[in-house]
Motif scaffolding. Structure first.
Motif, PDB file in Angstrom:
ATOM      1  N   ALA A  89      19.416 -46.092  54.972  1.00  0.00           N
ATOM      2  CA  ALA A  89      20.633 -46.802  54.847  1.00  0.00           C
ATOM      3  C   ALA A  89      21.771 -45.849  54.609  1.00  0.00           C
ATOM      4  N   GLU A  90      22.751 -45.828  55.432  1.00  0.00           N
ATOM      5  CA  GLU A  90      24.029 -44.908  55.280  1.00  0.00           C
ATOM      6  C   GLU A  90      24.691 -45.162  53.834  1.00  0.00           C
ATOM      7  N   GLY A  91      25.233 -44.156  53.245  1.00  0.00           N
ATOM      8  CA  GLY A  91      25.981 -44.234  51.966  1.00  0.00           C
ATOM      9  C   GLY A  91      25.051 -43.839  50.783  1.00  0.00           C
ATOM     10  N   THR A 148      24.685 -32.225  58.724  1.00  0.00           N
ATOM     11  CA  THR A 148      25.589 -32.729  59.904  1.00  0.00           C
ATOM     12  C   THR A 148      26.854 -33.038  59.421  1.00  0.00           C
ATOM     13  N   THR A 149      27.276 -32.760  58.215  1.00  0.00           N
ATOM     14  CA  THR A 149      28.554 -32.855  57.738  1.00  0.00           C
ATOM     15  C   THR A 149      29.084 -31.501  57.106  1.00  0.00           C
ATOM     16  N   LEU A 150      30.346 -31.346  57.106  1.00  0.00           N
ATOM     17  CA  LEU A 150      30.798 -30.036  56.657  1.00  0.00           C
ATOM     18  C   LEU A 150      30.426 -29.827  55.340  1.00  0.00           C
ATOM     19  N   ARG A 190      31.640 -32.203  65.196  1.00  0.00           N
ATOM     20  CA  ARG A 190      32.396 -32.717  66.105  1.00  0.00           C
ATOM     21  C   ARG A 190      32.700 -34.309  65.946  1.00  0.00           C
ATOM     22  N   THR A 191      31.492 -34.959  65.630  1.00  0.00           N
ATOM     23  CA  THR A 191      31.436 -36.328  65.482  1.00  0.00           C
ATOM     24  C   THR A 191      31.940 -37.016  64.095  1.00  0.00           C
ATOM     25  N   LEU A 192      32.152 -36.173  63.057  1.00  0.00           N
ATOM     26  CA  LEU A 192      32.365 -36.373  61.866  1.00  0.00           C
ATOM     27  C   LEU A 192      34.017 -37.013  61.748  1.00  0.00           C
TER      28      LEU A 192
HETATM   29  N1  LIG Z   1      22.812 -30.421  46.620  1.00  0.00           N
HETATM   30  C1  LIG Z   1      23.856 -29.851  46.284  1.00  0.00           C
HETATM   31  O1  LIG Z   1      23.993 -28.565  46.246  1.00  0.00           O
HETATM   32  C2  LIG Z   1      25.096 -30.695  46.687  1.00  0.00           C
HETATM   33  C3  LIG Z   1      26.198 -30.004  46.535  1.00  0.00           C
HETATM   34  C4  LIG Z   1      27.392 -30.789  47.127  1.00  0.00           C
HETATM   35  C5  LIG Z   1      27.136 -32.151  47.441  1.00  0.00           C
HETATM   36  N2  LIG Z   1      26.006 -32.830  47.335  1.00  0.00           N
HETATM   37  C6  LIG Z   1      25.876 -34.151  47.400  1.00  0.00           C
HETATM   38  O2  LIG Z   1      26.235 -34.389  48.867  1.00  0.00           O
HETATM   39  C7  LIG Z   1      26.537 -35.712  48.937  1.00  0.00           C
HETATM   40  C8  LIG Z   1      27.926 -36.190  49.681  1.00  0.00           C
HETATM   41  O3  LIG Z   1      27.476 -35.462  50.931  1.00  0.00           O
HETATM   42  P1  LIG Z   1      28.597 -36.076  52.283  1.00  0.00           P
HETATM   43  O4  LIG Z   1      29.860 -36.076  51.864  1.00  0.00           O
HETATM   44  O5  LIG Z   1      28.002 -35.122  53.326  1.00  0.00           O
HETATM   45  O6  LIG Z   1      28.117 -37.664  52.423  1.00  0.00           O
HETATM   46  P2  LIG Z   1      27.273 -38.332  53.264  1.00  0.00           P
HETATM   47  O7  LIG Z   1      25.788 -37.668  53.422  1.00  0.00           O
HETATM   48  O8  LIG Z   1      27.161 -39.793  52.803  1.00  0.00           O
HETATM   49  O9  LIG Z   1      28.121 -38.370  54.667  1.00  0.00           O
HETATM   50  C9  LIG Z   1      29.271 -38.816  54.827  1.00  0.00           C
HETATM   51  C10 LIG Z   1      29.397 -39.959  55.872  1.00  0.00           C
HETATM   52  O10 LIG Z   1      29.240 -39.151  57.202  1.00  0.00           O
HETATM   53  C11 LIG Z   1      28.241 -39.885  57.997  1.00  0.00           C
HETATM   54  N3  LIG Z   1      27.847 -38.637  58.762  1.00  0.00           N
HETATM   55  C12 LIG Z   1      26.919 -37.348  58.581  1.00  0.00           C
HETATM   56  N4  LIG Z   1      27.118 -36.655  59.523  1.00  0.00           N
HETATM   57  C13 LIG Z   1      27.797 -37.022  60.424  1.00  0.00           C
HETATM   58  C14 LIG Z   1      28.059 -36.765  61.700  1.00  0.00           C
HETATM   59  N5  LIG Z   1      27.805 -35.656  62.399  1.00  0.00           N
HETATM   60  N6  LIG Z   1      29.053 -37.504  62.663  1.00  0.00           N
HETATM   61  C15 LIG Z   1      29.449 -38.549  62.167  1.00  0.00           C
HETATM   62  N7  LIG Z   1      29.054 -39.265  60.792  1.00  0.00           N
HETATM   63  C16 LIG Z   1      28.290 -38.580  60.329  1.00  0.00           C
HETATM   64  C17 LIG Z   1      27.244 -40.245  56.972  1.00  0.00           C
HETATM   65  O11 LIG Z   1      26.532 -41.149  57.844  1.00  0.00           O
HETATM   66  C18 LIG Z   1      28.069 -40.912  55.982  1.00  0.00           C
HETATM   67  O12 LIG Z   1      28.599 -42.277  56.469  1.00  0.00           O
HETATM   68  C19 LIG Z   1      26.850 -36.506  47.316  1.00  0.00           C
HETATM   69  O13 LIG Z   1      25.624 -37.075  47.295  1.00  0.00           O
HETATM   70  C20 LIG Z   1      26.800 -35.089  46.603  1.00  0.00           C
HETATM   71  O14 LIG Z   1      26.167 -35.360  45.470  1.00  0.00           O
HETATM   72  C21 LIG Z   1      24.954 -32.012  46.845  1.00  0.00           C
END
Ligand SMILES: NC(=O)c1ccc[n+]([C@@H]2O[C@H](COP(=O)([O-])OP(=O)(O)OC[C@H]3O[C@@H](n4cnc5c(N)ncnc54)[C@H](O)[C@@H]3O)[C@@H](O)[C@H]2O)c1
Length: 381
Positions: A89-91, A148-150, A190-192
């Motif tokens: 699940a997402e989130g 896949t996220t920045l 790009r999709t983010l």
């Molecule tokens: N391990 C580490 O060193 C480290 C460092 C920083 C943050 N974190 C952790 O990272 C988490 C946060 O990461 P986040 O901000 O990437 O959150 P996330 O993984 O929840 O992603 C944010 C949202 O973007 C969506 N998403 C992801 N890639 C996408 C894409 N390419 N296109 C469209 N939607 C997309 C996801 O489904 C989600 O809804 C936290 O749990 C934090 O504690 C870990």
């Protein structure tokens, strides 16, 4: 490509005991290339051969799957080993004990072994959860990440840190376990949604302030220009370079309580907690960067000009530059709790100039309140 050289050295003590030194060196590549996903099948084929892996298990959240499952599945179909897909699940709620147990269960269901490559494709949540599962399932199985996220590309997928939130505390349970490879494709973001671009950008501003004035200048020049026109490849490369440089002296976070990487987090973490995690981590870090900048100005650690530049980059990228008034007392209490744990030392990292930070310990409640009043005045339209 991964190569693990491990060794145990044993010395026999005069008292009949044993002095044991266990050494382990994990070597792997962080690939970074626009459009890398198109060539991922070739990279994975090489990785699977090097690991002698017989199977791949793909982990992905449901939102990432909606955008990228079909293209990633097509890639995996060309690798030449069977693969399974585990959707979670997402989130952030999935980065939990039940989320981790669910992943263990899925790995067991598909009969994953140490010759299975777990491939996490997603944001920081999937990266952290996949790393935690790979570190613990069968005492460690190989894994790779496609962030896949920045935020995941510049931070969460870099450094081998995995974990889950437990009993209301972020990242309370986890492990350091480096991946077999990381594949960063800037085109995937790009999709983010825009809010998540800004979330990751806060961490980019942070590392630029600590270690890379050139990157900071790029962020200044990007203000007011559409994100589609930014040099993402160069921004992500510089941010990863800076993070690796900053991790190098203490990769397992064992020694250095004065870690410069904590810039913005001293205030950002308690703000996030006080807000009940309803603000994104990057938004809280941005507010923490602004508070640290105001404290730096008032303490004589940075010039007015640099202070203005830093706040202009944060607000120019529509990042928060203050902590909401109702949460300030809770944030201060959390800072005081940290000070008590550290025997009177807060180790608050503040920017001295873009690319250079310093650590201060003498922050009083009065100075904290003054910094926030100062930011309130600047935030007012
Ligand atoms: N391990 C580490 O060193 C480290 C460092 C920083 C943050 N974190 C952790 O990272 C988490 C946060 O990461 P986040 O901000 O990437 O959150 P996330 O993984 O929840 O992603 C944010 C949202 O973007 C969506 N998403 C992801 N890639 C996408 C894409 N390419 N296109 C469209 N939607 C997309 C996801 O489904 C989600 O809804 C936290 O749990 C934090 O504690 C870990």
């Amino acid at each position: 490509m991964t190569a693990t050289a491990s060794r145990l050295e044993v010395a026999h003590g005069a008292d009949g005991g044993f002095d044991v030194t266990a050494r382990r060196a994990d070597r792997y590549r962080i690939h970074l290339e626009n459009g890398l996903t198109d060539r991922l099948a070739d990279h994975l084929r090489e990785l699977v051969a090097a690991l002698d892996a017989h199977r791949i298990v793909l982990t992905m959240d449901t939102v990432v799957a909606a955008h990228h499952l079909s293209s990633v599945s097509a890639v995996l179909a060309r690798v030449g080993v069977p693969f399974d897909v585990v959707l979670v699940a997402e989130g952030e709620a999935t980065k939990s004990q039940s989320g981790l147990q669910g992943l263990w269960r899925s790995l067991q269901r598909v009969k994953a072994t140490r010759r299975t490559l777990v491939l996490g494709v997603g944001g920081g949540m999937v990266c952290d959860l996949t790393t935690a599962a790979a570190a613990t399932y069968m005492r460690g199985v190989p894994y790779a990440l496609v962030p896949t996220t920045l935020l995941a590309q510049v931070d969460a997928a870099i450094g081998g840190k995995g974990g889950i939130n437990y009993d209301g505390t972020k990242n309370l349970v986890g492990a350091f376990q480096h991946p077999a490879a990381v594949f960063v494709d800037p085109e995937l973001i790009r999709t983010l949604p825009d809010q998540h671009i800004r979330n990751g950008l806060a961490e980019v501003v942070k590392v630029a302030l600590i270690a890379d004035p050139g990157l900071f200048a790029v962020l200044e020049r990007s203000v007011g220009r559409g994100a589609a026109t930014w040099p993402w490849d160069a921004i992500i490369r510089a941010a990863i370079t800076a993070k690796l440089l900053l991790l190098a002296p203490d990769p397992f976070e064992q020694a250095d309580l004065r870690r410069l990487l904590n810039l913005g987090h001293c205030v950002g973490h308690p703000y996030e907690a006080a807000a009940g995690f309803r603000v994104l981590h990057g938004e809280a870090v941005a507010a923490g960067l602004a508070v640290a900048t105001a404290l730096s100005l008032h303490g004589g650690h940075c010039t007015r000009g640099d202070h203005d530049r830093i706040l202009a980059v944060l607000s120019g990228h529509r990042l928060p530059t203050t902590v909401p008034a109702p949460l300030r007392a809770d944030v201060w209490d959390a800072l005081e709790a940290v000070r008590r744990v550290r025997n009177g030392h807060l180790h608050l990292v503040v920017p001295a100039a873009p690319g250079h930070c310093t650590v201060v310990d003498d922050v009083t409640r009065e100075a904290f309140d003054r910094a926030l009043r100062h930011l309130d005045r600047r935030c007012r339209p």
